[in-house]
Structure formats: structure tokens, C-alpha cells
Design a protein around this motif. Structure first.
Motif, mmCIF file in Angstrom:
data_model
loop_
_atom_site.group_PDB
_atom_site.id
_atom_site.type_symbol
_atom_site.label_atom_id
_atom_site.label_comp_id
_atom_site.label_asym_id
_atom_site.label_seq_id
_atom_site.Cartn_x
_atom_site.Cartn_y
_atom_site.Cartn_z
ATOM 1 N N SER A 182 106.287 42.736 48.590
ATOM 2 C CA SER A 182 104.875 42.953 48.891
ATOM 3 C C SER A 182 103.988 42.768 47.663
ATOM 4 O O SER A 182 103.031 41.995 47.686
ATOM 5 C CB SER A 182 104.692 44.357 49.477
ATOM 6 N N VAL A 183 104.306 43.464 46.595
ATOM 7 C CA VAL A 183 103.493 43.357 45.378
ATOM 8 C C VAL A 183 103.605 41.962 44.783
ATOM 9 O O VAL A 183 102.600 41.378 44.353
ATOM 10 C CB VAL A 183 103.902 44.445 44.348
ATOM 11 N N ALA A 184 104.803 41.405 44.777
ATOM 12 C CA ALA A 184 104.987 40.065 44.205
ATOM 13 C C ALA A 184 104.133 39.033 44.932
ATOM 14 O O ALA A 184 103.433 38.234 44.303
ATOM 15 C CB ALA A 184 106.461 39.662 44.260
ATOM 16 N N ASN A 185 104.153 39.045 46.259
ATOM 17 C CA ASN A 185 103.360 38.076 47.003
ATOM 18 C C ASN A 185 101.868 38.355 46.876
ATOM 19 O O ASN A 185 101.067 37.428 46.847
ATOM 20 C CB ASN A 185 103.788 38.052 48.474
ATOM 21 N N GLY A 186 101.485 39.623 46.767
ATOM 22 C CA GLY A 186 100.085 39.947 46.510
ATOM 23 C C GLY A 186 99.615 39.413 45.166
ATOM 24 O O GLY A 186 98.506 38.882 45.043
ATOM 25 N N VAL A 187 100.470 39.520 44.154
ATOM 26 C CA VAL A 187 100.135 38.987 42.826
ATOM 27 C C VAL A 187 100.005 37.463 42.875
ATOM 28 O O VAL A 187 99.132 36.881 42.228
ATOM 29 C CB VAL A 187 101.183 39.440 41.777
ATOM 30 N N ALA A 188 100.860 36.807 43.657
ATOM 31 C CA ALA A 188 100.767 35.348 43.789
ATOM 32 C C ALA A 188 99.454 34.939 44.437
ATOM 33 O O ALA A 188 98.792 33.995 43.989
ATOM 34 C CB ALA A 188 101.941 34.806 44.603
ATOM 35 N N VAL A 189 99.051 35.662 45.478
ATOM 36 C CA VAL A 189 97.784 35.363 46.148
ATOM 37 C C VAL A 189 96.609 35.623 45.210
ATOM 38 O O VAL A 189 95.654 34.841 45.144
ATOM 39 C CB VAL A 189 97.662 36.164 47.460
ATOM 40 N N ILE A 190 96.679 36.699 44.449
ATOM 41 C CA ILE A 190 95.619 36.988 43.477
ATOM 42 C C ILE A 190 95.582 35.900 42.403
ATOM 43 O O ILE A 190 94.511 35.451 41.997
ATOM 44 C CB ILE A 190 95.825 38.381 42.842
ATOM 45 N N GLY A 191 96.757 35.458 41.944
ATOM 46 C CA GLY A 191 96.804 34.392 40.938
ATOM 47 C C GLY A 191 96.144 33.114 41.417
ATOM 48 O O GLY A 191 95.376 32.480 40.694
ATOM 49 N N TRP A 237 86.237 38.287 45.495
ATOM 50 C CA TRP A 237 86.557 39.427 46.348
ATOM 51 C C TRP A 237 87.250 38.987 47.635
ATOM 52 O O TRP A 237 88.067 39.722 48.180
ATOM 53 C CB TRP A 237 85.313 40.255 46.658
ATOM 54 N N LEU A 238 86.937 37.797 48.117
ATOM 55 C CA LEU A 238 87.578 37.302 49.336
ATOM 56 C C LEU A 238 89.085 37.103 49.110
ATOM 57 O O LEU A 238 89.904 37.494 49.944
ATOM 58 C CB LEU A 238 86.932 35.988 49.771
ATOM 59 N N HIS A 239 89.443 36.554 47.963
ATOM 60 C CA HIS A 239 90.866 36.368 47.647
ATOM 61 C C HIS A 239 91.553 37.723 47.439
ATOM 62 O O HIS A 239 92.716 37.883 47.807
ATOM 63 C CB HIS A 239 91.023 35.505 46.403
ATOM 64 N N LEU A 240 90.851 38.677 46.843
ATOM 65 C CA LEU A 240 91.435 40.007 46.656
ATOM 66 C C LEU A 240 91.680 40.681 48.008
ATOM 67 O O LEU A 240 92.700 41.351 48.203
ATOM 68 C CB LEU A 240 90.532 40.863 45.776
ATOM 69 N N ALA A 241 90.744 40.493 48.942
ATOM 70 C CA ALA A 241 90.931 41.058 50.282
ATOM 71 C C ALA A 241 92.118 40.404 50.986
ATOM 72 O O ALA A 241 92.920 41.092 51.640
ATOM 73 C CB ALA A 241 89.654 40.875 51.100
ATOM 74 N N VAL A 242 92.252 39.085 50.855
ATOM 75 C CA VAL A 242 93.388 38.387 51.464
ATOM 76 C C VAL A 242 94.693 38.893 50.843
ATOM 77 O O VAL A 242 95.684 39.104 51.543
ATOM 78 C CB VAL A 242 93.246 36.857 51.294
ATOM 79 N N ALA A 243 94.697 39.104 49.518
ATOM 80 C CA ALA A 243 95.896 39.616 48.849
ATOM 81 C C ALA A 243 96.257 41.004 49.374
ATOM 82 O O ALA A 243 97.439 41.298 49.602
ATOM 83 C CB ALA A 243 95.687 39.659 47.334
ATOM 84 N N ALA A 244 95.259 41.843 49.580
ATOM 85 C CA ALA A 244 95.527 43.182 50.112
ATOM 86 C C ALA A 244 96.116 43.103 51.517
ATOM 87 O O ALA A 244 97.071 43.826 51.840
ATOM 88 C CB ALA A 244 94.242 44.006 50.116
ATOM 89 N N VAL A 245 95.561 42.221 52.343
ATOM 90 C CA VAL A 245 96.082 42.061 53.707
ATOM 91 C C VAL A 245 97.524 41.551 53.663
ATOM 92 O O VAL A 245 98.395 42.051 54.390
ATOM 93 C CB VAL A 245 95.173 41.118 54.529
#
Length: 156
Positions: free
Chosen positions: A65-74, A93-101
Motif C-alpha cells: 500500500s505505502v509503496a504504491n502510494g509513494v510511486a503514485v506520488i512520485g 493535490w489531485l495526484h496526492l488524492a489519487v495516491a491516497a485512494v
């Protein structure tokens, strides 16, 4: 043939090297807009691939979960940096929201990891493809022409 572990280690080393080189470039050329942001995005991707390499040694939530969230944030930070380079605003912020989802959905799928493996992979692949397409589309659409006055101002 190289095994998966070795290939991921090479990717981690390449991402770390790219992050360091782009940061050094911005240190020498502070007028290079967006390069520092790209350095941060490469560091995020290095963290992601590092977590993938050691996924069996860390908690499942962190490894997936965290790893894929970090990839999306990157990739989101890379899109933001592309916007700086092209002088087009990008909403981070849109990318951060997608990473959280993505993190929440993958964490929910970890309750039954074998059953939802394909859904988890397809979700991350779709988000990665969309983000990468946005970056490529922005860079191709940008007008690369720089005025003569801007070139002279940069040389001074």
C-alpha cells in the motif's frame, strides 16, 4: 539472465543516481526550473522500488500500500515538475488524492491478497499509465521555443 531482485536493485541504483545527478544539476544551474522537482520524483520512485525489493522483509501494508502510494506520488511530482518546465500549472493535490485512494484500496485488497492480486496490479498499472500519459502529453504539447531575450538573460 538476471533475476528479478537484481533487476530491481539496478532500477533502485539508477533512480538514486538520477535523483542525485538532477539535484546536482540544479545546484549548478539554479535557473533550471523543474529539475529539482524531478529530482524529488526520482527519489520517490527509488523509495518505491526499494520497498519492492525488500517487500518480503517489511509489513504487507508498507510493502504494497505505502509503496504504491509513494510511486503514485512520485509520478505526480514528476507531472508537477513537467508543468514547471513547460510553464503550465499542474495541481499536485489531485495526484496526492489519487495516491491516497490507491493506498486505501490496496490496503483493503490486502485482506485477501491472493484473491485480489490481479485487481491490485491492474489498478496500479492503470493509474501509472494515466499519470505517465499526462506527463508525455504535456511535454509533447509544450512549445519548446525559447525567445532570444530569454536565452541571453540565462547566459548572464
Amino acid at each position: 539472465m538476471l533475476d528479478t531482485f537484481t533487476l530491481y536493485c539496478i532500477v533502485v541504483a539508477t533512480a538514486v543516481g538520477g535523483a542525485i545527478l538532477s539535484w546536482l544539476f540544479t545546484w549548478r544551474r539554479p535557473e533550471a526550473v523543474g529539475a529539482r522537482t524531478w529530482s524529488l520524483s526520482l527519489a520517490c520512485l527509488a523509495v518505491y522500488f526499494g520497498l519492492v525489493v525488500f517487500r518480503q522483509h517489511v509489513n504487507g501494508f508498507i510493502g504494497y500500500s505505502v509503496a504504491n502510494g509513494v510511486a503514485v506520488i512520485g509520478l505526480g511530482v514528476m507531472h508537477f515538475g513537467s508543468g514547471q518546465i513547460c510553464r503550465r500549472p499542474v495541481r499536485l493535490w489531485l495526484h496526492l488524492a489519487v495516491a491516497a485512494v490507491v493506498m486505501v484500496v490496496i490496503a483493503a485488497f490486502l485482506l485477501e491478497p491472493e484473491r485480489h492480486f490481479r485487481i491490485r496490479v491492474m489498478l496500479v498499472a492503470a493509474v501509472t499509465a494515466i499519470q505517465s500519459s499526462l506527463i508525455v502529453w504535456m511535454m509533447l504539447r509544450s512549445d519548446a521555443d525559447v525567445s532570444e531575450d530569454e536565452v541571453r538573460a540565462r547566459r548572464l
